[in-house]
Every structure is written in structure tokens, then in C-alpha cells.
Motif scaffolding. Structure first.
Motif, short mmCIF file in Angstrom:
data_model
loop_
_atom_site.label_atom_id
_atom_site.label_comp_id
_atom_site.label_asym_id
_atom_site.label_seq_id
_atom_site.Cartn_x
_atom_site.Cartn_y
_atom_site.Cartn_z
N ALA A 88 10.56 -39.87 -38.85
CA ALA A 88 11.83 -39.91 -38.45
C ALA A 88 12.20 -39.03 -37.55
O ALA A 88 12.68 -39.15 -36.43
CB ALA A 88 12.95 -39.75 -39.68
N HIS A 89 11.85 -37.77 -37.71
CA HIS A 89 11.97 -36.68 -36.79
C HIS A 89 11.19 -36.76 -35.53
O HIS A 89 11.98 -36.72 -34.55
CB HIS A 89 11.82 -35.31 -37.44
N LEU A 90 10.19 -37.29 -35.56
CA LEU A 90 9.48 -37.43 -34.41
C LEU A 90 9.95 -38.60 -33.58
O LEU A 90 9.80 -38.54 -32.49
CB LEU A 90 7.74 -37.72 -34.65
N GLN A 91 10.17 -39.84 -34.32
CA GLN A 91 10.72 -40.89 -33.51
C GLN A 91 12.07 -40.63 -32.45
O GLN A 91 12.25 -40.80 -31.61
CB GLN A 91 11.02 -42.11 -34.43
N ARG A 92 13.03 -39.54 -33.46
CA ARG A 92 13.94 -39.35 -32.80
C ARG A 92 13.82 -38.31 -31.70
O ARG A 92 14.72 -38.45 -30.69
CB ARG A 92 15.00 -38.97 -33.95
N THR A 93 12.85 -37.46 -31.92
CA THR A 93 12.73 -36.42 -30.92
C THR A 93 12.33 -37.10 -29.80
O THR A 93 12.78 -36.67 -28.55
CB THR A 93 11.63 -35.41 -31.46
N ILE A 94 11.35 -37.89 -29.95
CA ILE A 94 10.80 -38.80 -28.58
C ILE A 94 11.79 -39.53 -27.76
O ILE A 94 12.06 -39.34 -26.52
CB ILE A 94 9.37 -39.43 -28.98
N HIS A 95 12.37 -40.10 -28.62
CA HIS A 95 13.72 -41.03 -27.93
C HIS A 95 14.56 -40.02 -27.30
O HIS A 95 15.13 -40.13 -26.15
CB HIS A 95 14.43 -41.59 -29.24
N LEU A 96 15.18 -38.96 -27.85
CA LEU A 96 16.22 -38.04 -27.24
C LEU A 96 15.24 -37.46 -25.97
O LEU A 96 15.83 -37.13 -24.90
CB LEU A 96 16.50 -36.99 -28.22
N CYS A 97 14.04 -37.30 -26.08
CA CYS A 97 13.30 -36.45 -24.91
C CYS A 97 13.48 -37.27 -23.63
O CYS A 97 13.67 -36.98 -22.71
CB CYS A 97 11.96 -36.09 -25.16
N PHE A 98 12.99 -38.47 -23.77
CA PHE A 98 13.11 -39.54 -22.71
C PHE A 98 14.66 -39.95 -22.40
O PHE A 98 14.92 -39.70 -21.00
CB PHE A 98 12.87 -40.87 -23.25
N GLY A 99 15.60 -39.78 -23.10
CA GLY A 99 17.07 -40.00 -22.82
C GLY A 99 17.48 -38.98 -21.93
O GLY A 99 18.15 -39.11 -20.96
N MET A 100 17.11 -37.69 -22.51
CA MET A 100 17.88 -36.35 -21.80
C MET A 100 17.03 -36.37 -20.48
O MET A 100 17.92 -36.04 -19.47
CB MET A 100 17.66 -35.16 -22.60
N ALA A 101 16.18 -36.46 -20.31
CA ALA A 101 15.23 -36.43 -18.97
C ALA A 101 16.01 -37.39 -18.08
O ALA A 101 16.24 -36.89 -16.81
CB ALA A 101 13.67 -36.75 -19.42
N LEU A 102 16.20 -38.44 -18.44
CA LEU A 102 16.72 -39.58 -17.48
C LEU A 102 17.97 -39.13 -17.08
O LEU A 102 18.51 -39.53 -16.06
CB LEU A 102 16.54 -41.00 -18.36
N ILE A 103 18.71 -38.62 -18.18
CA ILE A 103 20.32 -38.55 -18.00
C ILE A 103 20.24 -37.35 -16.76
O ILE A 103 21.13 -37.36 -15.85
CB ILE A 103 21.01 -37.83 -19.14
N TYR A 104 19.38 -36.08 -17.05
CA TYR A 104 19.51 -35.25 -16.01
C TYR A 104 18.86 -35.72 -14.50
O TYR A 104 19.51 -35.22 -13.56
CB TYR A 104 18.66 -33.94 -16.45
N LEU A 105 17.94 -36.74 -14.58
CA LEU A 105 17.55 -37.23 -13.28
C LEU A 105 18.49 -38.18 -12.69
O LEU A 105 18.68 -38.04 -11.48
CB LEU A 105 16.11 -37.99 -13.39
N LEU A 106 19.41 -38.81 -13.56
CA LEU A 106 20.36 -40.12 -12.92
C LEU A 106 21.77 -39.47 -12.83
O LEU A 106 22.45 -40.13 -12.16
CB LEU A 106 20.12 -41.13 -13.87
N TYR A 107 22.10 -38.64 -13.50
CA TYR A 107 23.49 -38.14 -13.39
C TYR A 107 23.50 -36.68 -12.75
O TYR A 107 23.26 -35.55 -13.56
CB TYR A 107 24.28 -37.98 -14.81
N PRO A 108 24.12 -36.44 -11.52
CA PRO A 108 24.15 -35.16 -10.86
C PRO A 108 25.23 -34.35 -11.74
O PRO A 108 26.07 -34.79 -12.43
CB PRO A 108 24.56 -35.35 -9.67
N ALA A 109 24.84 -32.85 -11.57
CA ALA A 109 25.77 -32.04 -12.23
C ALA A 109 27.21 -31.91 -11.60
O ALA A 109 28.13 -31.94 -12.37
CB ALA A 109 25.31 -30.46 -12.15
N ARG A 110 27.13 -32.14 -10.32
CA ARG A 110 28.48 -32.17 -9.97
C ARG A 110 28.98 -33.61 -9.04
O ARG A 110 27.84 -34.26 -8.52
CB ARG A 110 28.61 -31.11 -8.77
N ALA A 111 29.94 -34.18 -8.98
CA ALA A 111 30.40 -35.37 -8.64
C ALA A 111 30.13 -35.60 -7.03
O ALA A 111 29.69 -36.40 -6.43
CB ALA A 111 31.75 -35.86 -8.77
#
Length: 654
Positions: free
Chosen positions: A63-86
Motif C-alpha cells: 500500500a505505501h509503495l503503491q501510493r508513494t509512486i502514484h504521488l511521485c508521478f502526480g506531483m512531478a507532473l503538477i510542478y511541470l504543468l502548473y506554473p507557480a505564478r499565473a
């Protein structure tokens, strides 16, 4: 002077669907870089999808590993796709965002590579662990700010503050307090915080259903729904408004956002309604109310159905069955409302010759709906949601290939993987942030304290307790995505009803309904404001009209708490059928009262009588049903004596 008057009385400017999504739905305001970074983001999305499909087919990791990898992909994509400033470019990558993406990979992969040692230490975390945990929590907050906005972050920060302020809180809200390192360890290195149940559901069921939705959209199912609704209802009285109700309800089976639903179907239906003669504020309200109902529509319910099954501890199909009758009543109320609004102003439908033919549509694109039918069948017959979603994804691709016009090309297949990974980001980070709230609740026991406080405020009486739970859910649901909305309201508001012996599923559904209705309840009514943007209408007037159309959502939850058979809890086929018939008749009375028209315009007393009669029929019980029928018959005969016909829609006000 005349020019000034024109400026002050001019209608708000109309907005495109894309502009509406960027203004009201933070999840849609993504970066679309060209060249190298575009390929990098696409590659990460594809790898993310492959990981989720692999674990879905061959079995999930610990469970912990599955969720960790899922969050890893998700947060990496969020920071690459959503700029810090509008104000930052949507076409190039900013170095700051790249640094945040790398840090998010480090913070999550630390758990993956140190997993065995973390397990052996069993909570005795080192100074390095704590530093990484702090970094991970901060990165979750920042990713949530970029993706879902401040409302959810504000709630989570209040809970964090409560964890530390416990010894200084008054009365029942006091607790012994939580140490800083202790809280960081609990939130980041256990499966009771960020990596808790919401993240577990996101990393399994939710991702696959969103990928399923991405492939359905790639086949052109959304356009098929709109064309089908046009063919079935476009010709009727107030046809385009009924098309909006029907198409938004159908899209709600796969959509995860009321604002996205408004933008998707509203860009077609709102101009049609205005062309027919509907007031702009009412046109926007119809689409807002109908699209919000999509979050209440089985089988997906904005992904909340999966979380509800986990939280309540019942099979997923029980949640789906429980949601059916309330959803039918909700859409019945809106349908009746738009019908009598059209009759009130003498609005006709679109000529049949201008509409698509249902038979031709069914022959050309009917096969696109087969996966939806099959997935419901699989869930009913006992398949797990993960297995059902995997079969449905494969079936969607196969069915699309049955005709050349809907065939999915290799490029479409790859784009489906990319869009599925991008589509899950808002839900994923909302689940991570919701995990912080749940972590504080489990550490401090604040859920039980809030429930006790609500009960004390209600004097131990069920109806006042329901009212205060409703207000709490409406406030907590303002501007919060559907999935996070349910997590927050079920954690804070639902326990009060559970303590009063309300069935657990009914209590959770009650809180969920009112959290969702916040999308059409002023002053923060995001779906209504999105509809007003497309319609070029006053946002507040649109919100008021949407709340009137969605009257069922404010009443039906009270009824299914008092009469759980509406949720198919301990119910027979006869009781369910009788409850549904009387409730639909009741919705007819309530809708007439809200619109102010039956065969003729209703005066204020007649509207009150129709409202009371409808309310009696919705409230369960033989005596109330008899009284409701009698009152509605008298009200109907009374209004027939009125003189007058259709009104003229010359303004925005009723």
C-alpha cells in the motif's frame, strides 16, 4: 450621460468555454510547452499510465509503495504543468518549477528507497526522515495551491493549527496537543496521513476510471451524448434547456468536475437556449444545475463513490444503488423546472428538421455507449471496480474500432494515456491534501469533538442536527473539488448524524450532497459563475436561479435520512417504487412553486400551496402522501381559474 448609462447597464461579456475553464477551474489552467519539455511531460504521463495499468492488471504493490509512486508521478507532473505564478509563460519551462518537480521526486522516492529501514524503525524516525517529511508536506501544499486553489489548503492549514493548539482550546475542543516531529511522522510516514485511504483509492480505482473517461472522450462520446439529447428532447417545449439537462446528466457518468461539465456541454446548450428566448441568467443556471448533478450521478459521482465505499465499508455497488433514486429526483426537479419556465414564456423547441435523427445516431455511434453499459453490468455482477475499469478501457478501444468514423488511431491511444494522467492530477493532489486533514482527525479525535459540538448545538434533536450539518457541508464545500469535498464533509459533518443512529451510508450521502450543492449556492457558486460566463449573465442572478432549479438537492437529503428506503437501505421493491412515485409528484409541486407557473402564472399564495403540497409528498408516510395529493389537487384547480398566458422574457428578473 447616455454613454455612462449604457456602460453601467450593459450585460456582462460572454466567455468562451476555454476562458471559463481557466477562470473557474484551476485544474484546466495548465502549461502546454512546445518542443523538448512537451515531450518530457508526455513521456512522464505515459510512464505514469503504464505503471497504473501494470499494477491494475498484475496486482498492486504494498500500500505505501503503491501510493508513494502514484504521488511521485502526480506531483512531478503538477510542478511541470502548473506554473507557480499565473503570469509565467504557458509555452516554456520556468527553472523554479523544474526545481520543485525534482524536489517532489526526491521527497517521495525517499520513502520508496528507504522503505525497509523505515519499516524496521517502526516510527522512530531520524532527523533526516523528519526533514524529508517536512519537505514532502510543504510540496503537497504548494501542489494543491497550484491545482485546486486556496479553499482546500485553508481547511487543511486550520486543521494543522488545531493539532498544535489543542492544549489552548476551550471546552470540548481541547486536546493534549501533538509534537511537531510526531505530527510530521504521522502525516508522511504512515498510511493514516497523506498516504491514507484517499490516496489509496486514487492510486487504484480513481486513476483507472479517469483513464476510462479519457478514452470515452477520445471516441467522441461527449458529442454523441449531446446529439442524442438533441434528438430526444430538442424538439419539445423548451427543447435546448432539456437537452442541457439530459446531456449534462449523461456526461456526469464520466465527468469529474461540475465546472468542466458546464464548459463542455454549456458551450453548445447555453447559446441554443438564449437563441430560443431563455433569459441569459436562467440559461446559465440550467447548465450549472444540470452539470452539478453530474457529481451526484452514478456510477462515478466525481470519483467520490469509490471513497465512500471505502469510508463506509460497503461494496462499491451499494453506493451506486443508493445514489440512483436521489439522482433521478434531482434531475426530475430540474427537468420540470425548465419545462414550466418554457411554458411560462411560450418558448418552443427546435424544429425537428434541424435536429439529428435518433435512429441514425444510434446506428452510427450507438456502439460508443456499450462500454458504459458493460461497466455497470460488471459492477453489478460482483467485479471489483479496478477489474471492471480495466475491462471497460479495453472494450472502449475495441468498440471504437467497429466503425471507421470513431476508430482510435495509435496516436489517439497514446493521447488517451497522456490525457488520463493529466486528468487525475486534481483528484490526486486533493486526496493527498485530504489525507493531511484525516491525519489530524485521527491524531486528535477532532471528528468526534465536532460531532459532539454539533449535537449539543442541535439539542440532541435530529432535524436541527441535519440543518447544522447541511450548513457545515455547504460552507466546507465552497470552491473545493468533488473528491476532496466528500473527504472533508464526511470527516467533519457526517459523524454527527451517525451518532444519532442515522445509517452510516445515509449520513455520508447527506453530507456529500450538500457539499456538492455548494457549486450552485451563492455566494460561492463556481458552476453557476461558469454558466454565467458563457451566457454573459449576472453571476449572482445565475446562482439564485441555479439554486431554485436544484431545489431537490436541498430537500431530498433530508428525506433519505428520514426514509432510508430511498437509498435502497432495508427496502423492498414495493416501498422503493411507492417512495419514488410520491417523491416525483412532490418534485412537480416544488418545481411549480419555484418557477411560479403551471397552466397560468401563480400568485404568491398559490406558490406557497404548491410548495407545501410537494413537500408533503416528498416526506415519507401515508398521511403526508394523502395530504400532499389533496393539497396539490386543490392548488391545481385553484390556479386554473387564473387568467393569462405566457409571459415575455424581456429581462433577467422574474
Amino acid at each position: 450621460m447616455d454613454d455612462l448609462k449604457k456602460k453601467t447597464t450593459a450585460a456582462p461579456a460572454e466567455m468562451s468555454a476555454e476562458e471559463v475553464m481557466q477562470k473557474f477551474d484551476k485544474e484546466s489552467n495548465k502549461r502546454e510547452p512546445d518542443g523538448f519539455w512537451g515531450y518530457v511531460i508526455s513521456a512522464i504521463c505515459i510512464l505514469f499510465a503504464c505503471f497504473q495499468l501494470y499494477t491494475g492488471i498484475f496486482g498492486v504493490l504494498d500500500a505505501h509503495l503503491q501510493r508513494t509512486i502514484h504521488l511521485c508521478f502526480g506531483m512531478a507532473l503538477i510542478y511541470l504543468l502548473y506554473p507557480a505564478r499565473a503570469s509565467w509563460s504557458r509555452k516554456s519551462m520556468h527553472p523554479v518549477d523544474l526545481v520543485f518537480a525534482v524536489l517532489s521526486v526526491f521527497a517521495t522516492m525517499y520513502i520508496f528507497f528507504q522503505y525497509d529501514e523505515l519499516v524496521l524503525r517502526a516510527g522512530m524516525n531520524t532527523e533526516t526522515d523528519i526533514m524529508v517529511g517536512i519537505l514532502g508536506i510543504v510540496l503537497v501544499f504548494e501542489a494543491a495551491r497550484r491545482t485546486v486553489g486556496w479553499p482546500m489548503i485553508t481547511v487543511a492549514l486550520i486543521f494543522l493549527a488545531y493539532a498544535f493548539a489543542g492544549p489552548y482550546m476551550p471546552g470540548i475542543m481541547a486536546h493534549r496537543g501533538v509534537g511537531f516531529d510526531e505530527l510530521v511522522s504521522h502525516l508522511y510516514f504512515t498510511t493514516e496521513g497523506i498516504f491514507g485511504v484517499p490516496m489509496g483509492v486514487s492510486s487504484t480505482f480513481i486513476y483507472l476510471f479517469i483513464l476510462f473517461g479519457a478514452y470515452l472522450e477520445a471516441t467522441g462520446l461527449g458529442k454523441f451524448f449531446i446529439d442524442t439529447a438533441n434528438a430526444l428532447a430538442g424538439w419539445a417545449v423548451g427543447g435546448p434547456a432539456k437537452v442541457a439537462v439530459l446531456s449534462s446528466g449523461l456526461m456526469g457518468t464520466v465527468s469529474g468536475s461540475s465546472v468542466a461539465n458546464v464548459a463542455g456541454t454549456g458551450s453548445f446548450t447555453i447559446p441554443m437556449m438564449k437563441k430560443l428566448g431563455y433569459r441569459p441568467a436562467f440559461a446559465g443556471a440550467v447548465e450549472a444545475a444540470a452539470s452539478t448533478g453530474g457529481q451526484l450521478m452514478p456510477p462515478v459521482m466525481g470519483a467520490a463513490a469509490f471513497l465512500m465505499a471505502e469510508f463506509v465499508g460497503v461494496p462499491y455497488i451499494d453506493v451506486v444503488k443508493a445514489a440512483v433514486i436521489p439522482a433521478v429526483l434531482y434531475y426530475t426537479g430540474i427537468w420540470i423546472g425548465v419545462h414550466f419556465e418554457a411554458k411560462k414564456y411560450g418558448l418552443k423547441g427546435t424544429p425537428r428538421e434541424e435536429l439529428p435523427k435518433f435512429g441514425e445516431l444510434l446506428r452510427e455511434k450507438g456502439h460508443l455507449a456499450i462500454p458504459l453499459i458493460i461497466i455497470v453490468y460488471l459492477l453489478v455482477t460482483g467485479y471489483t471496480p479496478m477489474r471492471a475499469a480495466l475491462y471497460a478501457i479495453a472494450l472502449t478501444i475495441i468498440c471504437a474500432c467497429l466503425r471507421k468514423s470513431t476508430r482510435i488511431t495509435p496516436k489517439d491511444f497514446v493521447n488517451g494515456l497522456i490525457n488520463g494522467s493529466k486528468g487525475v492530477l486534481g483528484v490526486l493532489i486533493a486526496c493527498a491534501t485530504a489525507g493531511i486533514i484525516i491525519g489530524v482527525v485521527t491524531k486528535t479525535g477532532v471528528g468526534l469533538k465536532l460531532a459532539t459540538a454539533l449535537l449539543d448545538l442541535a439539542g440532541g434533536q435530529l432535524l436541527p442536527a441535519m440543518f447544522f450539518t447541511m450548513i457545515t457541508s455547504l460552507i466546507l464545500g465552497m470552491g473545493v473539488p468533488t473528491t476532496a469535498n466528500y473527504v472533508i464533509t464526511s470527516t467533519i459533518a457526517a459523524p454527527a448524524l451517525v451518532q444519532m443512529n442515522v445509517p452510516v451510508l445515509a449520513a455520508h450521502m447527506f453530507a456529500f450532497y450538500f457539499g456538492i450543492v455548494a457549486d450552485v449556492t451563492p455566494p460561492v457558486a463556481l458552476a453557476a459563475y461558469a454558466g454565467s460566463g458563457i451566457a454573459g449573465a449576472n453571476p449572482m442572478k445565475t446562482g439564485v436561479n441555479a439554486a431554485k432549479l436544484a431545489i431537490a438537492a436541498f430537500i431530498v437529503p433530508y428525506i433519505f435520512v428520514l426514509a432510508p428506503e430511498l437509498l435502497m437501505i432495508n427496502a423492498t421493491a414495493v416501498t422503493v417504487l411507492l417512495s419514488m412515485i410520491t417523491a416525483i409528484l412532490g418534485m412537480w409541486g416544488l418545481s411549480l412553486a419555484m418557477i411560479g407557473f403551471c397552466q397560468h402564472p401563480l400568485n404568491i399564495l398559490q406558490r406557497i400551496v404548491f410548495f407545501l403540497g410537494g413537500l408533503c409528498l416528498i416526506v415519507p408516510g401515508t398521511m403526508t402522501d394523502i395530504a400532499g395529493v389533496a393539497v396539490l389537487v386543490l392548488a391545481f384547480l385553484w390556479q386554473k381559474r387564473n387568467k393569462g398566458g405566457a409571459l415575455t422574457a424581456t429581462g433577467e428578473d422574474d
